[in-house]
Design an enzyme around this catalytic site. Structure first.
Site, short mmCIF file in Angstrom:
data_model
loop_
_atom_site.label_atom_id
_atom_site.label_comp_id
_atom_site.label_asym_id
_atom_site.label_seq_id
_atom_site.Cartn_x
_atom_site.Cartn_y
_atom_site.Cartn_z
N HIS A 176 13.49 -4.45 13.09
CA HIS A 176 13.26 -3.27 13.93
C HIS A 176 11.80 -2.88 13.76
O HIS A 176 11.40 -2.46 12.67
CB HIS A 176 14.20 -2.14 13.46
CG HIS A 176 14.14 -0.91 14.31
ND1 HIS A 176 14.99 0.16 14.12
CD2 HIS A 176 13.34 -0.55 15.35
CE1 HIS A 176 14.71 1.10 15.00
NE2 HIS A 176 13.71 0.71 15.76
N ARG A 186 7.31 2.07 9.54
CA ARG A 186 7.68 2.37 8.14
C ARG A 186 8.07 1.12 7.36
O ARG A 186 8.01 1.12 6.15
CB ARG A 186 8.79 3.42 8.09
CG ARG A 186 10.10 2.93 8.61
CD ARG A 186 11.20 3.93 8.36
NE ARG A 186 11.10 5.06 9.25
CZ ARG A 186 12.13 5.88 9.51
NH1 ARG A 186 13.28 5.67 8.91
NH2 ARG A 186 12.00 6.88 10.33
N HIS A 187 8.52 0.09 8.05
CA HIS A 187 8.82 -1.15 7.32
C HIS A 187 8.20 -2.38 7.99
O HIS A 187 7.20 -2.88 7.54
CB HIS A 187 10.32 -1.31 7.00
CG HIS A 187 11.29 -0.89 8.07
ND1 HIS A 187 11.24 -1.36 9.35
CD2 HIS A 187 12.35 -0.03 8.01
CE1 HIS A 187 12.23 -0.83 10.04
NE2 HIS A 187 12.92 -0.01 9.28
N THR A 206 17.68 6.11 8.95
CA THR A 206 17.98 4.87 9.66
C THR A 206 18.54 5.27 11.03
O THR A 206 18.76 6.46 11.28
CB THR A 206 18.99 4.00 8.87
OG1 THR A 206 19.25 2.80 9.60
CG2 THR A 206 20.30 4.71 8.60
N THR A 207 18.76 4.30 11.91
CA THR A 207 19.28 4.62 13.24
C THR A 207 20.58 5.42 13.10
O THR A 207 21.48 4.99 12.39
CB THR A 207 19.54 3.31 14.04
OG1 THR A 207 18.41 2.46 13.88
CG2 THR A 207 19.77 3.60 15.49
N GLU A 235 15.03 -5.21 17.37
CA GLU A 235 15.51 -3.85 17.68
C GLU A 235 14.29 -3.02 18.05
O GLU A 235 13.26 -3.08 17.36
CB GLU A 235 16.18 -3.23 16.46
CG GLU A 235 17.50 -3.84 16.13
CD GLU A 235 18.10 -3.22 14.88
OE1 GLU A 235 17.59 -2.19 14.41
OE2 GLU A 235 19.07 -3.78 14.37
N HIS A 290 14.61 -4.12 5.22
CA HIS A 290 14.49 -3.46 3.91
C HIS A 290 13.72 -4.28 2.88
O HIS A 290 13.33 -3.77 1.85
CB HIS A 290 15.86 -3.00 3.41
CG HIS A 290 16.37 -1.89 4.28
ND1 HIS A 290 15.66 -0.73 4.47
CD2 HIS A 290 17.48 -1.80 5.04
CE1 HIS A 290 16.32 0.04 5.31
NE2 HIS A 290 17.42 -0.58 5.68
N GLU A 293 25.85 -3.93 21.40
CA GLU A 293 26.08 -3.93 19.95
C GLU A 293 26.84 -2.65 19.63
O GLU A 293 26.34 -1.54 19.85
CB GLU A 293 24.77 -3.98 19.16
CG GLU A 293 25.06 -3.99 17.66
CD GLU A 293 23.82 -4.08 16.78
OE1 GLU A 293 22.78 -4.57 17.23
OE2 GLU A 293 23.92 -3.64 15.61
N ASN A 326 19.34 -8.72 8.90
CA ASN A 326 18.26 -7.77 9.14
C ASN A 326 17.40 -7.68 7.87
O ASN A 326 17.91 -7.33 6.80
CB ASN A 326 18.89 -6.41 9.50
CG ASN A 326 17.84 -5.36 9.79
OD1 ASN A 326 16.84 -5.27 9.09
ND2 ASN A 326 18.09 -4.55 10.80
N HIS A 364 25.78 -2.01 11.62
CA HIS A 364 25.37 -0.78 10.94
C HIS A 364 26.36 -0.40 9.84
O HIS A 364 27.53 -0.18 10.11
CB HIS A 364 25.21 0.42 11.90
CG HIS A 364 24.10 1.32 11.44
ND1 HIS A 364 24.23 2.17 10.39
CD2 HIS A 364 22.81 1.44 11.87
CE1 HIS A 364 23.09 2.78 10.19
NE2 HIS A 364 22.20 2.36 11.07
N ARG A 383 9.48 -0.26 14.26
CA ARG A 383 9.54 1.17 14.59
C ARG A 383 8.15 1.67 14.95
O ARG A 383 7.14 1.13 14.50
CB ARG A 383 10.09 1.97 13.41
CG ARG A 383 11.51 1.59 13.02
CD ARG A 383 12.01 2.48 11.91
NE ARG A 383 12.39 3.78 12.40
CZ ARG A 383 13.64 4.22 12.56
NH1 ARG A 383 14.64 3.45 12.23
NH2 ARG A 383 13.88 5.41 13.02
N1 PXP Z 1 22.24 -2.70 14.00
C1 PXP Z 1 21.35 -1.75 14.34
C2 PXP Z 1 21.20 -1.40 15.78
C3 PXP Z 1 20.57 -1.10 13.37
O1 PXP Z 1 19.70 -0.16 13.74
C4 PXP Z 1 20.73 -1.48 12.01
C5 PXP Z 1 19.88 -0.84 10.97
O2 PXP Z 1 18.56 -1.20 11.13
C6 PXP Z 1 21.65 -2.49 11.70
C7 PXP Z 1 22.42 -3.07 12.72
C8 PXP Z 1 21.87 -2.96 10.31
O3 PXP Z 1 22.40 -1.92 9.56
P1 PXP Z 1 22.54 -2.05 7.98
O4 PXP Z 1 21.13 -2.14 7.43
O5 PXP Z 1 23.24 -0.79 7.59
O6 PXP Z 1 23.31 -3.29 7.70
#
Ligand code: PXP
Length: 238
Positions: free
Chosen positions: A43, A49-50, A100-101, A70, A10, A151, A7, A191, A45
């Site tokens: 993601h 924001r990102h 975050t989610t 996402e 960030h 997931e 992902n 996550h 959003r």
């Molecule tokens: N899975 C989902 C559904 C998420 O929303 C996120 C965060 O964007 C992640 C995985 C990845 O989480 P992390 O950034 O904590 O590794």
């Protein structure tokens, strides 16, 4: 062992802190693929924001692995997803106030919009993943809703502060994964996974993919720091 989907949200968070052009999440995604990632997750959003729509368009064209988008279920985002056709759409709950989610989708009540979005995505042949809490009920509901993938939310496992809590959460995830597999759902997890806690999740046989973002981007900032400074030292001439 599961596939790793990286992902890159960030990387975009850092860019958006200055509203400039770098670091570019598309460049980071290509490097992640060179490092062995088998998928890229972003993601988009509502509050942007990102990740920006431009990132989604570029990634759709550039990456060689699988693009997992996402997304929430707002009309605007669904329209973008249907046009972009990611390899997988992961539906997540989205709150503007969250950092975050925060949790999996609440499937305890019928949600006609969720059903409609799954059907719209399926009409465009986009497989759908639902981000859920690792409970038997959520898994059964996701199956009933016609999801292709679940997931499993690993946040509570990652945040557990005692060995016992961590073991309990791990067991919940393993149980939900086994049930999902029995129902013919593909199982992903993510996550809060990091260099200390990911391994145990990856040993759960049914989990085919993990999605990891923050810890990889955080590690990249540190392991890349020495080289980045060396380059600048050379440039400033000392
Ligand atoms: N899975 C989902 C559904 C998420 O929303 C996120 C965060 O964007 C992640 C995985 C990845 O989480 P992390 O950034 O904590 O590794």
């Amino acid at each position: 062992m599961p596939r790793l989907s990286v992902n890159v949200d960030h990387v975009a968070t850092l860019r958006e802190a200055r509203k400039v052009k770098e670091p570019d999440p598309a460049a980071a995604a290509l490097l992640a693929e060179l490092g062995g990632a088998e998928g890229i997750t972003i993601h988009l959003r509502r509050d942007r924001r990102h990740i920006q729509p431009r990132d989604l368009d570029l990634l759709r064209m550039m990456i060689h692995t699988k693009l997992n988008l996402e997304m929430g279920t707002s009309e605007e985002i669904v329209k973008i997803a249907l046009k972009t056709k990611p390899d997988l759409a992961t539906l997540v709950p989205e709150k503007e106030t969250e950092i975050t989610t925060e949790g999996g989708l609440d499937l305890s009540q019928e949600d006609p919009r969720l059903k409609e979005v799954i059907s719209l995505l399926h009409q465009m042949e986009i497989p759908v993943s639902l981000f859920i809490n690792p409970t038997p009920n959520s898994v059964r509901k996701a199956h009933k809703l016609g999801a292709n993938v679940v997931e499993l939310h690993t946040g509570p496992y990652a945040e557990a502060t005692s060995f016992l809590d961590s073991a309990t959460e791990l067991e919940r995830i393993a149980g939900a994964a086994a049930l999902a597999k029995k129902l013919d759902l593909e199982v992903h997890a993510g996550h809060g996974l990091n260099y200390q806690n990911a391994r145990k999740i990856c040993l759960i046989e049914e989990i085919e993919e993990v999605s990891i973002g923050h810890s990889i981007v955080a590690r990249a900032c540190l392991v890349g720091m020495k080289e980045a400074v060396r380059e600048m030292v050379r440039l400033v001439g000392r």
